[in-house]
Design a protein around this motif. Structure first.
Motif, PDB file in Angstrom:
ATOM      1  N   SER A  33       0.834  -1.213  -0.074  1.00 35.94           N
ATOM      2  CA  SER A  33       0.101  -0.010  -0.010  1.00 35.94           C
ATOM      3  C   SER A  33       0.761   1.437   0.118  1.00 35.94           C
ATOM      4  O   SER A  33       0.672   2.220  -0.886  1.00 35.94           O
ATOM      5  CB  SER A  33      -0.961  -0.220   1.244  1.00 35.94           C
ATOM      6  OG  SER A  33      -1.786  -1.005   1.215  1.00 35.94           O
ATOM      7  N   LEU A  34       2.030   1.289   0.643  1.00 40.44           N
ATOM      8  CA  LEU A  34       2.661   2.420   0.831  1.00 40.44           C
ATOM      9  C   LEU A  34       3.715   2.791  -0.510  1.00 40.44           C
ATOM     10  O   LEU A  34       3.424   3.637  -1.032  1.00 40.44           O
ATOM     11  CB  LEU A  34       3.814   2.159   1.837  1.00 40.44           C
ATOM     12  CG  LEU A  34       5.002   3.468   2.025  1.00 40.44           C
ATOM     13  CD1 LEU A  34       4.232   4.592   2.364  1.00 40.44           C
ATOM     14  CD2 LEU A  34       5.902   2.975   2.811  1.00 40.44           C
ATOM     15  N   ARG A  35       3.681   1.763  -1.275  1.00 35.03           N
ATOM     16  CA  ARG A  35       4.542   1.847  -2.585  1.00 35.03           C
ATOM     17  C   ARG A  35       3.571   2.553  -3.643  1.00 35.03           C
ATOM     18  O   ARG A  35       3.802   3.168  -4.461  1.00 35.03           O
ATOM     19  CB  ARG A  35       4.956   0.320  -3.036  1.00 35.03           C
ATOM     20  CG  ARG A  35       6.318  -0.066  -2.316  1.00 35.03           C
ATOM     21  CD  ARG A  35       6.731  -1.449  -3.040  1.00 35.03           C
ATOM     22  NE  ARG A  35       8.002  -1.856  -2.314  1.00 35.03           N
ATOM     23  CZ  ARG A  35       8.297  -3.177  -2.284  1.00 35.03           C
ATOM     24  NH1 ARG A  35       7.302  -4.346  -2.630  1.00 35.03           N
ATOM     25  NH2 ARG A  35       9.178  -3.620  -1.631  1.00 35.03           N
ATOM     26  N   ARG A  36       2.310   1.785  -3.419  1.00 34.29           N
ATOM     27  CA  ARG A  36       1.313   2.396  -4.403  1.00 34.29           C
ATOM     28  C   ARG A  36       0.906   3.800  -3.976  1.00 34.29           C
ATOM     29  O   ARG A  36       0.871   4.542  -4.835  1.00 34.29           O
ATOM     30  CB  ARG A  36       0.036   1.628  -4.310  1.00 34.29           C
ATOM     31  CG  ARG A  36      -0.062   0.344  -5.043  1.00 34.29           C
ATOM     32  CD  ARG A  36      -1.519  -0.300  -5.211  1.00 34.29           C
ATOM     33  NE  ARG A  36      -2.064  -0.556  -3.690  1.00 34.29           N
ATOM     34  CZ  ARG A  36      -2.197  -1.605  -3.154  1.00 34.29           C
ATOM     35  NH1 ARG A  36      -1.579  -2.463  -3.601  1.00 34.29           N
ATOM     36  NH2 ARG A  36      -2.684  -1.471  -2.237  1.00 34.29           N
ATOM     37  N   SER A  37       1.090   4.344  -2.696  1.00 34.52           N
ATOM     38  CA  SER A  37       0.704   5.528  -2.296  1.00 34.52           C
ATOM     39  C   SER A  37       1.706   6.422  -2.725  1.00 34.52           C
ATOM     40  O   SER A  37       1.508   7.722  -3.118  1.00 34.52           O
ATOM     41  CB  SER A  37       0.496   5.803  -0.785  1.00 34.52           C
ATOM     42  OG  SER A  37       0.132   6.811  -0.328  1.00 34.52           O
ATOM     43  N   ILE A  38       3.070   6.060  -2.740  1.00 37.80           N
ATOM     44  CA  ILE A  38       4.153   6.659  -3.086  1.00 37.80           C
ATOM     45  C   ILE A  38       3.980   7.099  -4.433  1.00 37.80           C
ATOM     46  O   ILE A  38       4.353   8.087  -5.010  1.00 37.80           O
ATOM     47  CB  ILE A  38       5.473   6.056  -2.583  1.00 37.80           C
ATOM     48  CG1 ILE A  38       5.761   6.313  -1.117  1.00 37.80           C
ATOM     49  CG2 ILE A  38       6.609   6.937  -3.350  1.00 37.80           C
ATOM     50  CD1 ILE A  38       6.690   5.412  -0.628  1.00 37.80           C
ATOM     51  N   GLU A  41       1.596   9.736  -5.060  1.00 35.49           N
ATOM     52  CA  GLU A  41       2.242  10.780  -4.504  1.00 35.49           C
ATOM     53  C   GLU A  41       3.031  11.592  -5.633  1.00 35.49           C
ATOM     54  O   GLU A  41       3.221  12.823  -5.890  1.00 35.49           O
ATOM     55  CB  GLU A  41       3.052  10.789  -3.470  1.00 35.49           C
ATOM     56  CG  GLU A  41       1.995  10.854  -2.081  1.00 35.49           C
ATOM     57  CD  GLU A  41       3.190  10.894  -0.955  1.00 35.49           C
ATOM     58  OE1 GLU A  41       3.857  11.801  -0.889  1.00 35.49           O
ATOM     59  OE2 GLU A  41       2.952  10.108   0.090  1.00 35.49           O
ATOM     60  N   MET A  42       3.902  10.709  -6.486  1.00 37.42           N
ATOM     61  CA  MET A  42       4.796  11.344  -7.601  1.00 37.42           C
ATOM     62  C   MET A  42       3.926  11.766  -8.608  1.00 37.42           C
ATOM     63  O   MET A  42       4.194  12.796  -9.456  1.00 37.42           O
ATOM     64  CB  MET A  42       5.715  10.183  -7.937  1.00 37.42           C
ATOM     65  CG  MET A  42       6.778   9.916  -6.747  1.00 37.42           C
ATOM     66  SD  MET A  42       8.124   8.775  -7.129  1.00 37.42           S
ATOM     67  CE  MET A  42       7.475   7.562  -8.433  1.00 37.42           C
ATOM     68  N   LEU A  43       2.645  11.218  -8.896  1.00 33.47           N
ATOM     69  CA  LEU A  43       1.946  11.286 -10.015  1.00 33.47           C
ATOM     70  C   LEU A  43       1.424  12.742  -9.553  1.00 33.47           C
ATOM     71  O   LEU A  43       1.426  13.898 -10.494  1.00 33.47           O
ATOM     72  CB  LEU A  43       0.912  10.628 -10.025  1.00 33.47           C
ATOM     73  CG  LEU A  43      -0.177  10.736 -11.081  1.00 33.47           C
ATOM     74  CD1 LEU A  43       0.322  10.861 -12.731  1.00 33.47           C
ATOM     75  CD2 LEU A  43      -1.477   9.779 -11.166  1.00 33.47           C
ATOM     76  N   VAL A  44       0.879  12.874  -8.518  1.00 33.01           N
ATOM     77  CA  VAL A  44       0.067  14.227  -8.007  1.00 33.01           C
ATOM     78  C   VAL A  44       1.218  15.320  -8.033  1.00 33.01           C
ATOM     79  O   VAL A  44       0.890  16.558  -8.480  1.00 33.01           O
ATOM     80  CB  VAL A  44      -0.668  13.979  -6.822  1.00 33.01           C
ATOM     81  CG1 VAL A  44      -0.946  15.444  -6.223  1.00 33.01           C
ATOM     82  CG2 VAL A  44      -1.678  13.310  -6.730  1.00 33.01           C
ATOM     83  N   ALA A  45       2.324  14.972  -7.706  1.00 34.09           N
ATOM     84  CA  ALA A  45       3.361  16.235  -7.613  1.00 34.09           C
ATOM     85  C   ALA A  45       3.612  16.590  -9.100  1.00 34.09           C
ATOM     86  O   ALA A  45       3.988  17.538  -9.408  1.00 34.09           O
ATOM     87  CB  ALA A  45       4.679  15.705  -7.097  1.00 34.09           C
ATOM     88  N   GLY A  46       3.809  15.420 -10.055  1.00 36.55           N
ATOM     89  CA  GLY A  46       3.864  15.932 -11.525  1.00 36.55           C
ATOM     90  C   GLY A  46       2.903  16.764 -12.005  1.00 36.55           C
ATOM     91  O   GLY A  46       3.063  17.583 -12.896  1.00 36.55           O
ATOM     92  N   LEU A  47       1.611  16.462 -11.397  1.00 41.52           N
ATOM     93  CA  LEU A  47       0.346  17.352 -12.050  1.00 41.52           C
ATOM     94  C   LEU A  47       0.450  18.592 -11.442  1.00 41.52           C
ATOM     95  O   LEU A  47       0.146  19.571 -12.192  1.00 41.52           O
ATOM     96  CB  LEU A  47      -0.965  16.640 -11.524  1.00 41.52           C
ATOM     97  CG  LEU A  47      -1.204  15.344 -12.171  1.00 41.52           C
ATOM     98  CD1 LEU A  47      -2.737  14.779 -11.917  1.00 41.52           C
ATOM     99  CD2 LEU A  47      -1.370  15.601 -13.814  1.00 41.52           C
ATOM    100  N   ILE A  48       0.947  18.884 -10.258  1.00 40.70           N
ATOM    101  CA  ILE A  48       1.464  19.951  -9.572  1.00 40.70           C
ATOM    102  C   ILE A  48       2.384  20.941 -10.533  1.00 40.70           C
ATOM    103  O   ILE A  48       1.966  22.114 -10.847  1.00 40.70           O
ATOM    104  CB  ILE A  48       1.404  20.001  -8.083  1.00 40.70           C
ATOM    105  CG1 ILE A  48       0.733  19.457  -7.047  1.00 40.70           C
ATOM    106  CG2 ILE A  48       2.150  21.176  -7.502  1.00 40.70           C
ATOM    107  CD1 ILE A  48       0.980  19.045  -5.865  1.00 40.70           C
ATOM    108  N   LEU A  49       3.317  20.287 -10.902  1.00 38.10           N
ATOM    109  CA  LEU A  49       4.452  20.878 -11.796  1.00 38.10           C
ATOM    110  C   LEU A  49       3.722  21.316 -12.991  1.00 38.10           C
ATOM    111  O   LEU A  49       3.878  22.367 -13.576  1.00 38.10           O
ATOM    112  CB  LEU A  49       5.632  20.025 -11.845  1.00 38.10           C
ATOM    113  CG  LEU A  49       6.382  20.020 -10.806  1.00 38.10           C
ATOM    114  CD1 LEU A  49       7.561  18.891 -10.902  1.00 38.10           C
ATOM    115  CD2 LEU A  49       7.010  21.052 -10.089  1.00 38.10           C
ATOM    116  N   LEU A  50       2.922  20.618 -13.637  1.00 39.81           N
ATOM    117  CA  LEU A  50       2.342  20.754 -14.632  1.00 39.81           C
ATOM    118  C   LEU A  50       1.343  21.948 -14.602  1.00 39.81           C
ATOM    119  O   LEU A  50       1.400  22.851 -15.566  1.00 39.81           O
ATOM    120  CB  LEU A  50       1.618  19.436 -15.240  1.00 39.81           C
ATOM    121  CG  LEU A  50       0.910  19.698 -16.845  1.00 39.81           C
ATOM    122  CD1 LEU A  50       1.988  19.827 -17.825  1.00 39.81           C
ATOM    123  CD2 LEU A  50       0.039  18.500 -16.944  1.00 39.81           C
ATOM    124  N   ALA A  51       0.375  22.114 -13.606  1.00 38.63           N
ATOM    125  CA  ALA A  51      -0.486  23.229 -13.413  1.00 38.63           C
ATOM    126  C   ALA A  51       0.487  24.529 -13.006  1.00 38.63           C
ATOM    127  O   ALA A  51       0.034  25.506 -13.485  1.00 38.63           O
ATOM    128  CB  ALA A  51      -1.180  23.026 -12.074  1.00 38.63           C
TER     129      ALA A  51
END
Length: 70
Positions: A38-43, A46-56
């Motif tokens: 679960s932690l691996r999936r969650s991390i 998190e990396m996907l969301v961080a990439g989306l933040i950079l894109l925004a």
């Protein structure tokens, strides 16, 4: 509009991080093997969301501002 998307993404990132710290890490410390997966999936999320933040952020910096007052 786009700024509110960025704020929502940051809130999502913080919620994921809190869930990792408060729920998954204690389960891992207790020896729960499923929590590691679960932690691996969650991390990864998190990396996907961080990439989306950079894109925004990139989209926000390319927008033109209001015309100057001079």
């Amino acid at each position: 509009c786009l700024a509110s998307v960025k704020i929502a993404l940051v809130a999502c990132l913080l919620a994921l991080a809190a869930w990792n710290k408060l729920c998954l890490v204690p389960r891992i410390a207790a020896g729960n093997a499923a929590a590691v997966r679960s932690l691996r999936r969650s991390i990864g999320a998190e990396m996907l969301v961080a990439g989306l933040i950079l894109l925004a952020t990139a989209a926000l910096t390319t927008l033109t501002g209001p015309p100057s007052m001079s």
